[in-house]
Every structure is written in structure tokens, then in C-alpha cells.
Design an enzyme around this catalytic site. Sequence first.
Site, PDB file in Angstrom:
ATOM      1  N   GLU A 167       0.263  -1.198   0.061  1.00 26.19           N
ATOM      2  CA  GLU A 167       0.084   0.051   0.001  1.00 26.19           C
ATOM      3  C   GLU A 167       0.940   1.414  -0.113  1.00 26.19           C
ATOM      4  OE1 GLU A 167      -3.427   0.052   2.485  1.00 26.19           O
ATOM      5  OE2 GLU A 167      -4.502  -1.496   1.799  1.00 26.19           O
ATOM      6  N   GLU A 196      -6.318  -7.994  -0.877  1.00 24.34           N
ATOM      7  CA  GLU A 196      -6.835  -7.591   0.588  1.00 24.34           C
ATOM      8  C   GLU A 196      -7.824  -7.078   0.571  1.00 24.34           C
ATOM      9  OE1 GLU A 196      -4.241  -5.929   3.518  1.00 24.34           O
ATOM     10  OE2 GLU A 196      -2.540  -5.742   2.652  1.00 24.34           O
TER      11      GLU A 196
HETATM   12  C1  GAL Z   1      -4.012  -2.825   4.762  1.00 23.23           C
HETATM   13  C2  GAL Z   1      -3.011  -2.907   5.373  1.00 23.23           C
HETATM   14  C3  GAL Z   1      -2.907  -4.530   5.926  1.00 23.23           C
HETATM   15  C4  GAL Z   1      -3.174  -3.770   7.263  1.00 23.23           C
HETATM   16  C5  GAL Z   1      -4.491  -3.980   6.438  1.00 23.23           C
HETATM   17  C6  GAL Z   1      -5.913  -3.137   8.284  1.00 23.23           C
HETATM   18  O1  GAL Z   1      -4.269  -1.143   4.528  1.00 23.23           O
HETATM   19  O2  GAL Z   1      -1.829  -3.333   3.733  1.00 23.23           O
HETATM   20  O3  GAL Z   1      -0.845  -4.876   6.158  1.00 23.23           O
HETATM   21  O4  GAL Z   1      -3.158  -3.287   7.832  1.00 23.23           O
HETATM   22  O5  GAL Z   1      -4.911  -2.805   6.178  1.00 23.23           O
HETATM   23  O6  GAL Z   1      -5.801  -4.719   9.264  1.00 23.23           O
END
Ligand code: GAL
Length: 976
Positions: free
Chosen positions: A180, A276
Site C-alpha cells: 500500500e 486484500e
Molecule cells: C491494510 C494493510 C494491511 C493491514 C490492513 C488492516 O491497509 O495493507 O497490512 O494493516 O490494512 O488490517
Amino acid sequence: MYAAATAPTGPAPGPPAPDGRPHTVGFDQYSLLIDGKRVVLWSGEVHPFRLPSPSLWRDVLQKMRAHGYNAVSIYVSWNYHSPAPGSYDFTGVRDLDLFLRIAAETGLYVILRPGPYINAEVDAGGFPGWLTATEGTARTSDPTYLSYVDEWLTAVDRIAARHLFTRGDGTIVLYQVENEYADHVTSPLGRDYMAHLYAKVRADGIDVPLFHNDKGRNGHWAPGTFDTGGETGRWLYGFDGYPSPSAPPPDWGYFGVGGVKGGSTASPRTPGFVPEFGGGWFDPWGGAEFDGKGYAESRRTRDAAYERRFYLTNLANGIKLHNVYMTFGGTSWGWLPAPIVYTSYDYGAALDEARQPTAKLVPMHQLGHLLQSVPELAKLDRADDVTIDEAGGEGGADLGIKGIEGIKAYHLVNPDTKAHFHVLRNDTSDDRRVSLHLDSETSVTVPVPGLDARLIATGIALGRRRLRYSSAQPMLWLTAGRQDIAVFTGRPGDPTETLLECASKPKVTVLEGTARYAYTDGALRVDAEPGAAARVLVEGGGATAPLLLLFADDEASARLWRYDTPSGSVLVRGPALLRTATVRGTTVHLAGDTVKDADLEVWAPRGVSDVVWNRRTVRTRATASGSLRAVRRLPGAPKVTLPALTGWRRQAENPESAADFDDSAWRTADRTSSYSTTPVPTGGPVLFSDDYGFHYGDVWYRGRFEGGSVADTVSFSYVTGTQGLLMAWLDGKPLGTHRMPVPDKKTVRKGTWSATATFPVEVRETTDAGPHVLAVLVRRMQHDEDGKANDSHKAGRGLSSVTFNGASPEVSWRIQGEAAPDPVRGPLNNGGLYGERNGWHLPGFADGRWPAADFPRSERRQGVTWYRTGFRLTVDPEVDASIGLTLTDDDPARAYRVQIFLNGWNMGQYINDVGPQHTFVLPNGVLNTRGPNTLALAVLSDGTTSSGPGKVELTLLGRAAGGVPVTLVDSPGRRN
Ligand code: GAL
């Protein structure tokens, strides 16, 4: 009449195996192409570092495969593996090679995400403690930073390169660089950095497609936006999504603004990919996110219906690589959690922290199996909008209305086979019945419960037959032995109609449950209600093999296990879990779990006549359904009894607070400059602990000064994460404790926590000439994450300055933090408490002289007190008992916190007056379930109230007959 489709496509490729043969991993705008075949990646995120017991990795991965996932995505956390620059450790609980081997043996593809930055709610977003004290800006093309990054990637890639699917040695199919990365997107700082990472990973021999997870669908780091060495075809675009569960799911693709172009992919030539997608959410200290209700609430707000609604919307929008963050959240044990979160990283995920399946696995199971048995889903285009109307209501079709209030209909088509898919989503909380017009003559009624969604298919292959349409959601089809089997799902009692193309009238037998059928118009229509046992056998009618139709409700569908073996597919019905199935000769060997007594029914490849369940032969009879059914039910899990925790011994510590404590071996705090982002006060020495090599947990300071003038207060400025605290003593007498305020939902994300603690002192010129000693203990909590790429992980930790009111004596400081990292338990296991430095947490520590103690305790004291006891477990080796430690206190206002050490492993931190966590999972392997264990509690009490512990008990969090064999994790009794 609804139009028939063209010839069926072949079955989707089976699960991957490390077969020693070369493979190709490519993609086009629709999907991944593995060995030229389309694969929809249906992946779940798991962090090996959040489960410090390698045997249990297999448990979690087998559960994932069984429930329909075909891939696992993992972060590798740099700090977990690197206690010092140049030192990289992949042994024991850090054995990445072993994890990758188990994933391959389990038949799961792997998405590898080694950072170097990962975020992930871990200390410093995964950066090692030592990196906080180095020159240069992290997450940029800064050469010093890059030199460390290269060290890390070399170490990871050496292992990763041995597990690439392309080489047939493992199942890694994708590899993520950075995480990110939303800053420096257009500047050379960022673009050169990303280009460097790309080149480095390729130079290390990683030949699978690489990608980055854009923080939102911004088009950042899409192919062609930075230098990938001329390799445009091997870089994928992906974006992360964590939409609010209380708003309608966003259209991030075919149906969104911008359509296909810049749509699901923001990158028209690569497939829709969400590296994700929120499968739950994390909870900060104090439980601010979920009103103190903890992860049960996370699971409630993102429940099974949320998953159907959001993930089906994603599929409708063209997402073909889907990773659910988290699928098993696990435990941020030791000093792993970023300051924002507490120990449990349960996340409200489908598999809970105690490895127990939750209701959220059911939709995953249904969709995962669907995606793997219906290859038509891997290539979809948006199709013309269809008409829907309220079933039994006004004729929306006649009025030409294409939608009805609160219901969203998505229509997709496979351009090759002309199979069609409809997603009907209900954004209202009322249960609705939707009439879906498949064409001008055909409509079906689909019940869509409130805030839920359904997928309807037409024209898909079901083995050797074709589905015309069904108002029930398809779950899977397979060929077992001489027949095909197809499973449809729905709510119990909901009527469904299913039409199969049949060239001639077939023979139909209703084997179980009630169903009506009729043959008209070249199709067999079957009306059935999904339930525990609705099954219909269709023979003849123009197809060469019988087809068994099963109509299952949610509960029944989650007890249907497909397993593909080299000898053919197996379908098992009944037990709580099927881990593996192997065909040898005429026997199918099954391994799995039961919780309650369970049926066992097996559809096996041709020639199989015998069934073995968990190494025991099971007597079966052949059924009219073509299955082998156990004559007796499989026994459930026996009762597990846990001992009470008694025999505690107690010892107070913090000798460091005494005036005459010998600190001559401590480091002198005499540095004058720091790479910290927190300014060093003018004239003062650097007091940040990282600058002296102390990166985790508690840190002690002792300052010596002469009296000579009158001071009436002393002020300590200090920096920690949330929940940090400082306690101080002057000449051995407590001055008091200062704590950072408990954050709420808004303040918790505010970053660095710094405060000034002021205590009254009485240092008088005449009587107190000195020397005097200030002793200060700072619980630093952890380093901030660096989500904005502004070095926020380098914010100071510990003291920053000390001033007196009315005097300015020269203070000479010494500092002591954690001892050398535990070579087995890793750098994040310990902080710098006296007991930790002297092995009081370890199983071999001789506590025989400590006085006995009972709980509840009530004592007012500023400082640290340890409690130790042993306990023995005798869990049946064929039972998987998941056990936790629960701390409770009748008085939730008492200000103390507890670090929990099981067999020397730091299993987390309990804060009595903050919470919300009371139960701490003790993973089997660290926990000896068949022998002795040592528990040590390090209690830090503010001295402002009396201190506990109150009650300390073992809790059973789940039990199953079956499980995986567990090898004890090495737990040395002493420091080397
Ligand atoms: C995303 C990030 C993950 C984790 C998640 C929230 O933005 O890539 O590593 O932090 O948010 O749990």
C-alpha cells in the site's frame, strides 16, 4: 425458451502439487493462466508469525483447503527474522521453508508478501527494531535503506526461489513488493524505489508474476507506471478494499464508474485483483472499534451474509484474484503487535484465533468450491442488464423497470460458453423474493434474505449434463466413480426449481427428502427444498452417466467435502472436517475431525470398496446414491478436563529502583545525535532506547545527580505507543506512575504518544546534597507503523528529557533494556524487566525459594511482581483441544497489567483496566498438551490502586477428535 449454451469447458485444474515439473504462470485481462488454464484465485490471508507453532500451520491450511480456498497469502515480517543487521533467522517457529512446504503439501497456491514494509498491525509495520536507528528515509530510494532492504530480500528470496510453482518445487504463484505504497508515487524517491525492488526480486530468481497492492483503486503502480526492466507482461495490478460493512458494497469494476477500463483493474490488460479484501477488522486497545465488545463484534458486523454480499459483488465486478484479509488472524504474541492493537489478532476472521471454524466459513466454502468446479466463472464479461421485479408484486417487467428498490442485479456472461451468471443483492434488511427474468419467456423466483446475496447460474456444465437454470445457488459438481454429482444450496424450506437439459426423458428417483419433477421442453425440472437430505438421481435422458443432485442447506453444505486425489475426486459427507483423502488400491483413507457424533458417507473413485477414517477401518454399506455409508456414526470428541491453576509462587523484583542498585554494567546514555524523528532536546543526551540497541518492551533508566539546589518537581518527557507508561523512583522511593491516556476511536490513530509526567520531589540544598538516584521504568509499547512512508517508525521510544523545577542538576544517565535476543523464541519475545533479563520467565528457572501465593491478590505496590506455577495436561493425543488462559478481576478499575509467559514464550499482555482481552490463546506445541508446563506472569502495577491478578484459569476454546500431530516447539529452560 431460455437459450442453450455451447459445449461445456473441461473441469477446472485440480489443486497444485510440487511435482518437480516446470509450469507457467501467466494472465490475461480475465484471470490467471496457470499452465494455460484459467484459475480464479480464492485466497485467504494467514500470518505464520502469528501462530508460533509450525505443526498448527498444517491445521489451518488444511482447514482452508477443505473449505474451498485454493490459495494462501502470507506476509513475511522482517522484524521477526532479523535481530540485528546482517542476521537473518529462518529456524524453528520462523521456518518459512517449512511453511511453504506445508502449503504445497496441502495443495494451496501461495501469494508471498515479504514487504520489505508490510504494515499488518505489527511493530514498526514489520521493520526490525534496529532499522529505527539507521540513517536514511525508509520506503524510498535512499541508498542506506536500500542496502538493508537488499539484505532482507536476499534472505527471503533464497528460500522463496526454492518454492516457485514455475519450477515445480513449490506452489508460490505470485509475489508482492512493498505494501500500500501511496506516497512518493510520482516522485523518483518512490519510482526508483519500486524499480529497485522489482529488479532485485527478479535478480534473486523469482520468476512468477509480481504485483503491488494499491491502497484503494487509484491506479498507482499499474503496469507501465514505473520501470520493470521492460517486462510489462509479468507485473500485475491489484488494489485493496476495506469497505464499510454498513454501506452497500462498492462496484469496483465492470459495474463501477469507468466500466471495464480503469475498472476492476484500473489496468485493462490485467485481471481484477484484490490482494486484500476485508474479511473482518482489527480492534484497538480498549476495544474502541467495537464498543468494547471485542472480536465477536467484528465477526458480527462482517458476518456470513456480509461475505456473500461483498464477495459476490467483487466477483460480479470481475475480480478473479481474491484474497480475504484475514482468514485466520492469529495472535500478535510477544512484542509483535503495533501499538494500536492488543495481543489477539483474531480479526473476526472466518477461522477464529483458537483455530475454530465459524459460521463465516460457510459462504467461503460454498463460493470457493463453486469457483473451483465451475470453470465458466473464470472468464466473464458484463452482459445486458436484466429485468427483475418483486415476486408476487407489481409486474416490473411489464412496466419496463430494470430494477427494484434496494435490490441490485448483476448480469455476466462467459463469452466462450455463453454460461450466464446473475448476482442478486439485497441492500435492505427485509427478506425479499426476487423474480429474475432470464429472457422474455423465462423467469425464476429467488429468495434473497435481508442484507444478503445469491448467485444464480444458467448454462453451466454439470459433469456430463448442462444446467438450463436453477433458482438455487450452485456449489459444486464433480465426477466420483461412475456418476456425476452436483450440489445446490439454499435456505431450508425455500422452494427451488432446477432445470437440466435432457435430450430425452430421463429416469428420476427421489432418494431422500421430498422433490417433484417433470420432463418438458427438452428439460427435466426438479423442484426441491434444500435441507439436510434432499437428493435426486437422474439417469439416462441422453447423458452417458447418472447425475446425483443434492440440495443442501447451509449446515449440510458445510459438511460436504470435496477432495481431488490423483485417482479421482472424492466427496465426503458428515464429519466436521475432511483434512485429506488418499486412494490406495480399493481403499480410500480419510483423515479429518469430528466434534459431535457424525455420519460418514463417501462417494469415491471407481473400484473403491473400503473406507478408513483416521487410520481405522469403517464398516460401510453401498447406497442407492452410489456412495459408501458408514454403518455406525463416527464418535465425536471426548470431554477434555483442564486442571485448576494452583501452587503459585510469588516474587517482587525491580531492584533497579533501589538507590544502591549496581548499574555499572548498564550502557551510559551519552549519545548526542539520533536518527529518530523525535527531536533530541537541546543540550541533553539522547535517551531514546533504540539508539542504545534496546528495541522491545520495557526499558530502565538510572540517573545520578548531586543535590545542591532546591527542586520541587521533576518532569519526565517520554514517548511510547498507546498504553505506554512511566514509573519513577527517587532514591528508592516511588515518585508515581504516569500513563498515556486510553485512546478512543478517534485518538487511537493519532500516531506517536508523548507526554510529560511531573512528580513533586523534595530535594533540599542543606539536607539532600546527594548523590541522588532517579530510577525510571518506561513501558514503551511498540514502534509506530510507517503507513505514510514518513519514517514514523523512527519516533523516539522511552525517555526524551528530564527537567527539574527550581534546579538544573547535571544528571548522568545509564540505560538498560532487553538482554540479547532469545535465539529460539526470537527478538520480540522479551523486554528489559529484571526478571526477563534473568530468566524468570523460563521453564528451568528455580523458583523453589519464592514464597507461595494465592489468587485473587490485592496489594498496592509500584513496580513489578512475578508469579509462577506449573501445570500438567493429559489431553488424548487424538484430540485437538484448543486452550486459552483467562484472566479476570472483580474490580475492572484496578491498574495493573500482566505479561503472560508460557514455557518461556511471551503469549501477550493483559491490561486489567483497559482490556478488552481476557482470554489468551495458548497454541499447542508451545503448550504441552501431554505433560508439564510452566506459566510465569510478570505483573506491572501502577501503585495507584491495589493490584491483582484476580482469577487465572485455563479455558477450553474448542475440541475435536482428529487434529494434526503436534511436535513440541523448542522451549529451552535456561538462557544460553
Ligand atoms: C491494510 C494493510 C494491511 C493491514 C490492513 C488492516 O491497509 O495493507 O497490512 O494493516 O490494512 O488490517
